[in-house]
Design a protein around this motif. Structure first.
Motif, PDB file in Angstrom:
ATOM      1  N   ALA A 213      57.568  25.854  19.328  1.00  0.00           N
ATOM      2  CA  ALA A 213      57.347  27.290  19.461  1.00  0.00           C
ATOM      3  C   ALA A 213      55.860  27.596  19.586  1.00  0.00           C
ATOM      4  O   ALA A 213      55.449  28.448  20.373  1.00  0.00           O
ATOM      5  CB  ALA A 213      57.943  28.024  18.261  1.00  0.00           C
ATOM      6  N   ILE A 214      55.029  26.877  18.817  1.00  0.00           N
ATOM      7  CA  ILE A 214      53.586  27.108  18.916  1.00  0.00           C
ATOM      8  C   ILE A 214      53.067  26.639  20.264  1.00  0.00           C
ATOM      9  O   ILE A 214      52.131  27.219  20.821  1.00  0.00           O
ATOM     10  CB  ILE A 214      52.834  26.407  17.761  1.00  0.00           C
ATOM     11  N   GLY A 215      53.679  25.590  20.831  1.00  0.00           N
ATOM     12  CA  GLY A 215      53.275  25.125  22.154  1.00  0.00           C
ATOM     13  C   GLY A 215      53.545  26.168  23.224  1.00  0.00           C
ATOM     14  O   GLY A 215      52.761  26.354  24.160  1.00  0.00           O
ATOM     15  N   THR A 216      54.678  26.867  23.090  1.00  0.00           N
ATOM     16  CA  THR A 216      54.991  27.942  24.024  1.00  0.00           C
ATOM     17  C   THR A 216      53.972  29.058  23.910  1.00  0.00           C
ATOM     18  O   THR A 216      53.523  29.616  24.925  1.00  0.00           O
ATOM     19  CB  THR A 216      56.400  28.484  23.748  1.00  0.00           C
ATOM     20  N   ALA A 218      50.829  28.762  22.689  1.00  0.00           N
ATOM     21  CA  ALA A 218      49.486  28.300  23.047  1.00  0.00           C
ATOM     22  C   ALA A 218      49.344  28.027  24.538  1.00  0.00           C
ATOM     23  O   ALA A 218      48.247  28.034  25.076  1.00  0.00           O
ATOM     24  CB  ALA A 218      49.150  27.032  22.260  1.00  0.00           C
ATOM     25  N   ARG A 219      50.470  27.740  25.197  1.00  0.00           N
ATOM     26  CA  ARG A 219      50.468  27.419  26.636  1.00  0.00           C
ATOM     27  C   ARG A 219      49.571  26.226  26.955  1.00  0.00           C
ATOM     28  O   ARG A 219      48.964  26.147  28.015  1.00  0.00           O
ATOM     29  CB  ARG A 219      50.039  28.635  27.466  1.00  0.00           C
ATOM     30  N   TRP A 220      49.496  25.313  25.993  1.00  0.00           N
ATOM     31  CA  TRP A 220      48.654  24.139  26.227  1.00  0.00           C
ATOM     32  C   TRP A 220      49.508  22.922  26.538  1.00  0.00           C
ATOM     33  O   TRP A 220      49.293  22.226  27.521  1.00  0.00           O
ATOM     34  CB  TRP A 220      47.761  23.881  25.023  1.00  0.00           C
ATOM     35  N   ALA A 221      50.486  22.677  25.702  1.00  0.00           N
ATOM     36  CA  ALA A 221      51.414  21.594  26.029  1.00  0.00           C
ATOM     37  C   ALA A 221      52.231  22.015  27.247  1.00  0.00           C
ATOM     38  O   ALA A 221      52.829  23.085  27.269  1.00  0.00           O
ATOM     39  CB  ALA A 221      52.337  21.326  24.836  1.00  0.00           C
ATOM     40  N   ARG A 222      52.244  21.173  28.267  1.00  0.00           N
ATOM     41  CA  ARG A 222      52.851  21.565  29.524  1.00  0.00           C
ATOM     42  C   ARG A 222      54.376  21.567  29.454  1.00  0.00           C
ATOM     43  O   ARG A 222      54.991  20.775  28.738  1.00  0.00           O
ATOM     44  CB  ARG A 222      52.400  20.623  30.639  1.00  0.00           C
ATOM     45  N   ARG A 223      54.981  22.464  30.258  1.00  0.00           N
ATOM     46  CA  ARG A 223      56.429  22.485  30.376  1.00  0.00           C
ATOM     47  C   ARG A 223      56.911  21.309  31.231  1.00  0.00           C
ATOM     48  O   ARG A 223      56.124  20.605  31.856  1.00  0.00           O
ATOM     49  CB  ARG A 223      56.868  23.813  30.993  1.00  0.00           C
ATOM     50  N   ILE A 224      58.223  21.120  31.261  1.00  0.00           N
ATOM     51  CA  ILE A 224      58.799  20.064  32.092  1.00  0.00           C
ATOM     52  C   ILE A 224      58.687  20.472  33.554  1.00  0.00           C
ATOM     53  O   ILE A 224      59.077  21.587  33.927  1.00  0.00           O
ATOM     54  CB  ILE A 224      60.269  19.818  31.716  1.00  0.00           C
ATOM     55  N   ARG A 225      58.185  19.588  34.373  1.00  0.00           N
ATOM     56  CA  ARG A 225      58.073  19.848  35.814  1.00  0.00           C
ATOM     57  C   ARG A 225      59.193  19.112  36.536  1.00  0.00           C
ATOM     58  O   ARG A 225      59.376  17.897  36.354  1.00  0.00           O
ATOM     59  CB  ARG A 225      56.715  19.392  36.340  1.00  0.00           C
ATOM     60  N   VAL A 226      59.928  19.844  37.368  1.00  0.00           N
ATOM     61  CA  VAL A 226      61.032  19.264  38.142  1.00  0.00           C
ATOM     62  C   VAL A 226      60.690  19.394  39.623  1.00  0.00           C
ATOM     63  O   VAL A 226      60.424  20.494  40.110  1.00  0.00           O
ATOM     64  CB  VAL A 226      62.369  19.964  37.828  1.00  0.00           C
ATOM     65  N   ASP A 227      60.671  18.262  40.321  1.00  0.00           N
ATOM     66  CA  ASP A 227      60.348  18.229  41.745  1.00  0.00           C
ATOM     67  C   ASP A 227      61.545  17.732  42.540  1.00  0.00           C
ATOM     68  O   ASP A 227      62.125  16.679  42.207  1.00  0.00           O
ATOM     69  CB  ASP A 227      59.176  17.283  42.015  1.00  0.00           C
ATOM     70  N   LEU A 228      61.886  18.456  43.597  1.00  0.00           N
ATOM     71  CA  LEU A 228      62.843  17.952  44.580  1.00  0.00           C
ATOM     72  C   LEU A 228      62.020  17.550  45.804  1.00  0.00           C
ATOM     73  O   LEU A 228      61.503  18.401  46.531  1.00  0.00           O
ATOM     74  CB  LEU A 228      63.880  19.004  44.946  1.00  0.00           C
ATOM     75  N   GLN A 229      61.872  16.242  46.007  1.00  0.00           N
ATOM     76  CA  GLN A 229      60.993  15.714  47.048  1.00  0.00           C
ATOM     77  C   GLN A 229      61.798  15.474  48.324  1.00  0.00           C
ATOM     78  O   GLN A 229      62.729  14.661  48.341  1.00  0.00           O
ATOM     79  CB  GLN A 229      60.343  14.427  46.552  1.00  0.00           C
ATOM     80  N   LEU A 230      61.427  16.202  49.385  1.00  0.00           N
ATOM     81  CA  LEU A 230      62.177  16.181  50.642  1.00  0.00           C
ATOM     82  C   LEU A 230      61.675  15.099  51.581  1.00  0.00           C
ATOM     83  O   LEU A 230      60.533  14.658  51.505  1.00  0.00           O
ATOM     84  CB  LEU A 230      62.078  17.538  51.329  1.00  0.00           C
ATOM     85  N   GLY A 231      62.565  14.715  52.478  1.00  0.00           N
ATOM     86  CA  GLY A 231      62.202  13.800  53.549  1.00  0.00           C
ATOM     87  C   GLY A 231      62.049  14.557  54.861  1.00  0.00           C
ATOM     88  O   GLY A 231      62.009  15.799  54.898  1.00  0.00           O
ATOM     89  N   ALA A 232      61.972  13.804  55.955  1.00  0.00           N
ATOM     90  CA  ALA A 232      61.826  14.419  57.282  1.00  0.00           C
ATOM     91  C   ALA A 232      63.089  15.205  57.636  1.00  0.00           C
ATOM     92  O   ALA A 232      64.206  14.817  57.285  1.00  0.00           O
ATOM     93  CB  ALA A 232      61.556  13.339  58.327  1.00  0.00           C
TER      94      ALA A 232
END
Length: 290
Positions: A213-216, A218-232
């Motif tokens: 809760a303190i991380g939320t 403080a906005r210092w500890a980063r959230r989970i990043r989700v990437d959908l990496q596309l092809g051609a």
């Protein structure tokens, strides 16, 4: 170190500020306690510490303002735990041989100091006061004595191995509680010619949350990043290529993400989730109907 929150866990409380503004804000004033939403994690870690080490009440502690444990929590947004490691055992007043315990105030503000003195005198940690004359004070008589340096901070040599073993068991258990993200139930549905819907769950298989809760706050500890990496020749028509997910509680809780993409059947793309505190995971997705 001198600060402890595993024998007596921090207990966050609601502290209304000016116009009920949250603590830790300009109108609400500085933080005066941990956040109530983090209470379950401090309480459970404390319970496991006691069970793993066999240690109970009695650990003295100091005001942690400015200490590393507090800085890691309030400044860096991390769940932070501190243990004294060792402290002088409580030694009761000797009432053998008809001795009477001295009359003391209740509560006794010097109870810890008196117990420390009894332990130190019984275990070679105290030098009795001795009168000496020294040129440093123009030959006047002074008294030299008191607690030996670090006698109340460092355990006796005979206890070093047992102290280290107890703390090592706890550190190993704490490491096993850390958040660990995973991908599960990744589903691909064909919804039209060259159109696919991708749904996945980003789960936390550890015990502790991916963000406190303190991380939320403080906005210092980063959230989970989700990437959908596309092809051609692939395109996202619904959803975002990069998504940030807020805290996921542990023990298998999950957050669902979804996209609609245009791509050739049989082609592949990569789904990746990563967190600086919970690790990373990736999975190759093949676009075909179930």
């Amino acid at each position: 170190g001198p600060h402890d929150n595993v024998i007596k866990p921090w207990e966050g409380r609601t502290v209304p500020g000016i116009a009920n503004a949250a603590q830790g804000t300009s109108p609400g004033g500085p933080f005066t306690s941990s956040l109530p939403a983090d209470n379950p994690w401090f309480a459970e870690v404390s319970r496991r510490f006691r069970a793993t080490t066999g240690l109970g009440d009695g650990a003295p502690t100091n005001d942690d303002k400015g200490g590393l444990v507090s800085f890691a929590y309030y400044g860096m947004g991390r769940l932070s735990f501190g243990s004294r490691g060792w402290w002088a055992p409580k030694v009761p007043v000797d009432t053998s041989g008809g001795r009477r315990a001295p009359a003391l105030p209740t509560p006794d503000p010097l109870a810890d100091e008196r117990a420390n003195l009894r332990w130190a005198q019984a275990n070679g940690g105290f030098v009795e006061w001795t009168a000496v004359r020294t040129d440093a004070f123009d030959g006047k008589q002074v008294e030299v004595g008191g607690f030996k340096p670090y006698a109340l901070l460092n355990p006796p040599a005979s206890e070093l191995d047992s102290v280290a073993a107890r703390q090592t068991r706890f550190v190993a258990q704490l490491a096993g509680m850390l958040p660990r993200i995973s991908l599960r139930e990744v589903v691909v549905d064909a919804v039209g010619p060259r159109v696919f819907r991708i749904t996945a769950q980003v789960a936390n298989d550890g015990y502790l949350p991916t963000l406190s809760a303190i991380g939320t706050r403080a906005r210092w500890a980063r959230r989970i990043r989700v990437d959908l990496q596309l092809g051609a020749n692939q395109q996202i028509v619904s959803g975002r290529a990069v998504q940030l997910i807020d805290a996921i509680r542990g023990s298998g809780n999950a957050s669902t993400v979804t996209w609609t993409v245009v791509a050739d059947a049989g082609s592949t793309m990569t789904l990746k989730a990563e967190s600086p505190v919970a690790g990373s995971v990736s999975q190759t997705i093949t676009l075909r109907a179930r």
